[in-house]
Design a protein around this motif. Structure first.
Motif, PDB file in Angstrom:
ATOM      1  N   ASP A   1      54.633  53.546  33.772  1.00 28.74           N
ATOM      2  CA  ASP A   1      54.550  53.378  32.318  1.00 28.74           C
ATOM      3  C   ASP A   1      53.264  52.650  31.951  1.00 28.74           C
ATOM      4  OD1 ASP A   1      57.324  54.322  31.603  1.00 28.74           O
ATOM      5  OD2 ASP A   1      57.805  52.724  33.029  1.00 28.74           O
TER       6      ASP A   1
ATOM      7  N   ALA B   1      55.109  52.786  25.917  1.00 35.61           N
ATOM      8  CA  ALA B   1      55.006  51.446  26.518  1.00 35.61           C
ATOM      9  C   ALA B   1      54.049  50.556  25.731  1.00 35.61           C
ATOM     10  CB  ALA B   1      54.554  51.551  27.971  1.00 35.61           C
TER      11      ALA B   1
ATOM     12  N   LEU C   1      60.239  48.914  32.557  1.00 39.04           N
ATOM     13  CA  LEU C   1      58.925  49.563  32.638  1.00 39.04           C
ATOM     14  C   LEU C   1      58.405  49.406  34.064  1.00 39.04           C
ATOM     15  CD1 LEU C   1      57.379  48.255  29.304  1.00 39.04           C
ATOM     16  CD2 LEU C   1      58.297  50.538  29.758  1.00 39.04           C
TER      17      LEU C   1
END
Ligand code: PLP
Length: 401
Positions: A241, A264, A214
């Motif tokens: 994200d 996320a 991420l």
């Protein structure tokens, strides 16, 4: 027995001997009536200057209605601000906080939970960058990795791996089976106004996609119009994200937010995170009012215009006084002046000219004016910077003679 020199506050701040009583737009006014042009804006906080009429009116009218209710209940202002932020960004979800560090805490927890609910709890590590600043909680000083902030506070919170700024090879080799995310400021603020080049941000995005990581952006200082886009990463065309935002979003009212894509944020389910004050009605009213102004047509054009005007003026001052200012850098109205004298001397010399600025790492001072600055304000600041640079250059020349 009481110590006659004792004072009631923690000694954590090296405060300047200035006491401001009022603010009016770009100006701060002391108890004795001295006026200072504010090119610090509370370190990028007072995005609309001081006592902006729309913010004052909004806060007053909300104060007469409702200050606080628990997040046990629906808070309509919160839903509205969340929706407006989602509509203006990459994000699908928002969690409101009271500060930048809390927004970062939420971002870190969001990333860890994402991997946890994906069945990869071992992927809790986050890569961060040398020179970073993410706040002063135990997790965020670990993320920032700066010894001066970690020293004496016990074991460093586990799970942060720091690599050199701009070293792609070091970054690639830091990615391991436990890595879950990369956290970066698009421009390091406290670290000395060090921008991440757009192509590097794009490379980071690609690297995250290749490794299932991420990408978390810390836009606490760079966000909410500061660079001339709503968020600094927009210049590069990438999407994160997760993103932490604070400072300018409240225009001076304590407010932060963690924004994330639905994917996320999928681990952040009922009961796993919370806050008493985050997203309270007062903060939400002010946050919505700040957004009213920042989203107005032409607002960001003005930021870009003033930024260009400042940059040209500063480049000319730096050309003429290289003994004082050796480089001008930054983006939009997050401007760094690399000093050839100690940056503390520059901040003081500018304060003597009644211009407020802020120091940063790498011997830089930051110019962070309210985003409502006009060309006349910029010209006024340039005049004062030139006077300070001339004075400091004179001293530097005398010293070297
Ligand atoms: C980039 C960045 N992240 C996080 C923080 C922490 O924000 P706060 O002081 O509101 O906790 C700051 C504050 O200066 C910051 O500049």
């Amino acid at each position: 027995m009481t110590d006659a020199n004792a004072q009631p506050l923690y000694d954590t701040y090296a405060r300047a001997d200035l006491r401001f009583e009022r603010g009016e737009g770009m100006w701060l006014i002391t108890e004795s009536g001295d006026r200072y042009l504010d090119f610090a804006a509370g370190i990028a906080v007072n995005s609309l200057g001081h006592a902006h009429p729309h913010l004052v009116e909004t806060l007053k009218s909300q104060a007469e209605k409702l200050w606080h209710v628990s997040n046990i209940y629906e808070i309509p202002g919160q839903k509205r601000l969340g929706q407006r932020l989602v509509d203006s960004t990459f994000a699908d979800k928002a969690f409101f906080t009271n500060s930048g560090a809390e927004a970062l805490e939420c971002a870190i927890k969001t990333a860890r939970r994402y991997h946890y609910v994906n069945g990869n709890p071992q992927r809790f590590r986050i890569i961060t960058f040398e020179g970073a600043f993410h706040g002063r909680t135990l997790a965020t000083i670990a993320a920032g990795g700066q010894l001066k902030y970690l020293e004496g506070f016990g074991p460093k919170v586990e799970g942060f791996d720091q690599v050199a700024f701009g070293d792609e090879e070091a970054l690639k080799s830091a990615i391991g089976p436990e890595t879950g995310a990369i956290l970066i400021e698009p421009i390091q603020g406290e670290g000395g106004v060090r921008p991440v080049p757009d192509e590097e941000l794009r490379a980071l995005r690609k690297l995250c996609d290749e490794h299932g990581l991420l990408l978390i952006l810390d836009e606490v200082q760079t966000g909410m119009g500061r660079t001339g886009k709503l968020f600094a990463h927009e210049w590069s065309g990438i999407k994160p994200d997760i993103m932490a935002v604070a400072k300018g979003i409240g225009g001076g009212f304590p407010l932060g937010v963690c924004l994330a894509t639905a994917e996320a944020a999928k681990g952040m389910t009922a009961g796993v995170h919370g806050t008493t004050y985050g997203g309270n009605p007062l903060a939400m009213a002010v946050g919505n009012a700040v957004l009213d102004v920042i989203l107005e047509e032409g607002f960001l054009d003005n930021v870009r215009h003033i930024a260009l005007f400042m940059k040209q003026g500063l480049a000319s001052i730096s050309d003429r006084y290289p003994e004082a200012i050796s480089e001008v850098r930054g983006r939009g109205l997050l401007i760094g002046l690399k000093c050839a004298v100690p940056n503390t001397a520059m901040v003081q010399a500018l304060r003597d000219e009644h211009l407020l600025t802020v120091g940063a790492g790498d011997n830089v001072i930051r110019l962070l004016p309210p985003l409502v600055a006009t060309e006349a304000d910029a010209r006024e600041a340039l005049t004062r910077i030139e006077a300070a640079a001339e004075r400091l250059s004179g001293t530097a020349r005398l010293k070297s003679a």
